[in-house]
Design an enzyme around this catalytic site. Sequence first.
Site, mmCIF file in Angstrom:
data_model
loop_
_atom_site.group_PDB
_atom_site.id
_atom_site.type_symbol
_atom_site.label_atom_id
_atom_site.label_comp_id
_atom_site.label_asym_id
_atom_site.label_seq_id
_atom_site.Cartn_x
_atom_site.Cartn_y
_atom_site.Cartn_z
ATOM 1 N N ASP A 140 0.841 -1.202 0.000
ATOM 2 C CA ASP A 140 0.000 0.000 0.000
ATOM 3 C C ASP A 140 0.877 1.253 0.000
ATOM 4 O O ASP A 140 2.020 1.224 0.461
ATOM 5 C CB ASP A 140 -0.875 0.050 1.264
ATOM 6 C CG ASP A 140 -1.849 -1.105 1.356
ATOM 7 O OD1 ASP A 140 -2.080 -1.768 0.334
ATOM 8 O OD2 ASP A 140 -2.373 -1.340 2.460
ATOM 9 N N VAL A 141 0.301 2.350 -0.470
ATOM 10 C CA VAL A 141 1.014 3.638 -0.477
ATOM 11 C C VAL A 141 1.535 3.976 0.917
ATOM 12 O O VAL A 141 2.658 4.454 1.086
ATOM 13 C CB VAL A 141 0.080 4.761 -0.990
ATOM 14 C CG1 VAL A 141 0.709 6.140 -0.780
ATOM 15 C CG2 VAL A 141 -0.223 4.556 -2.479
#
Length: 309
Positions: A140-141
């Site tokens: 994920d970011v």
Amino acid sequence: MSGYRTLPIPDGLDGMRVDAGLAKLLGLSRTVVAGIADADEVLVDGRVVGKSDRLTAGSMLEITLPAPPQPITVQAIPVEGLVIIHEDDDIIVVDKPVGVAVHPSPGWTGPTVVGGLAAGGHRVATSGAAERQGVVHRLDVGTTGVMVVAKSESAYSALKHAFKERTVDKVYHAIVQGHPDPIKGTIDAPIDRHPRHDYKFAVMQDGKPSITHYEVMEAFRAASFVEVHLETGRTHQIRVHFSALHHPCVGDLTYGADPTLAKRLGVTRQWLHARQLGFHHPADGQWVSYTSEYPADLAVSLEKLREEG
């Protein structure tokens, strides 16, 4: 698929909400359909309807669809903090900083791992969609840590197969709220997109099989430091599973974390780090393992918890 369309509402959508029914009918996300409805571009029998209105079978639908998005391309832009842990002819292992996506996607204008590698002159495999060539798994970011990108086509095939067959050892460290009981266990709960929020995922009865193994390594007054081994690799899996247990990752406001605790610890994202990645090297089959140190923000908050006891 852009432009004006008119068609009858089929029996199977009778009684469904406009956003849910038209998403199913047109193959669009509910968010996109809701945006079209909010722009007064959905009419049923000549009357403008809202996203939460109900559909009636046999009624005539008129909808103006948006223009298709432009092709996504990789921008070769250097990424601050992107560290190369290991590189050879077949693979490149990186330490991904926070705030960086793995590859470009619709609506994401920030930095990406593939863009950073391109800017550094690193060649990656050409397998996969144009915007995510060489990518065999993702973080994920807001999640930091170790990940591998394929450089050769043979490595791409071998690593994709390894992730699919679950022969990769994926170890994460997380700080979760409260104290999971038991302190060592397995969360086996299927995951799918959240029924109401496109950007979230949730434990859903008909979701994809998702298995998370965990063990509490340290317990603090308000939280627990856990080691997690992922058996499957669903989007947001660790975050969703611990949220479902009512022990969300500290700082993960999307999945129900306490903002007061996050603020006290100085955490501005989920406390989740891809600590270690082990796999059979695609070139010779030898087992290799790579480790990522905690970034400063996570290390500082962990020390605060230890000081608090």
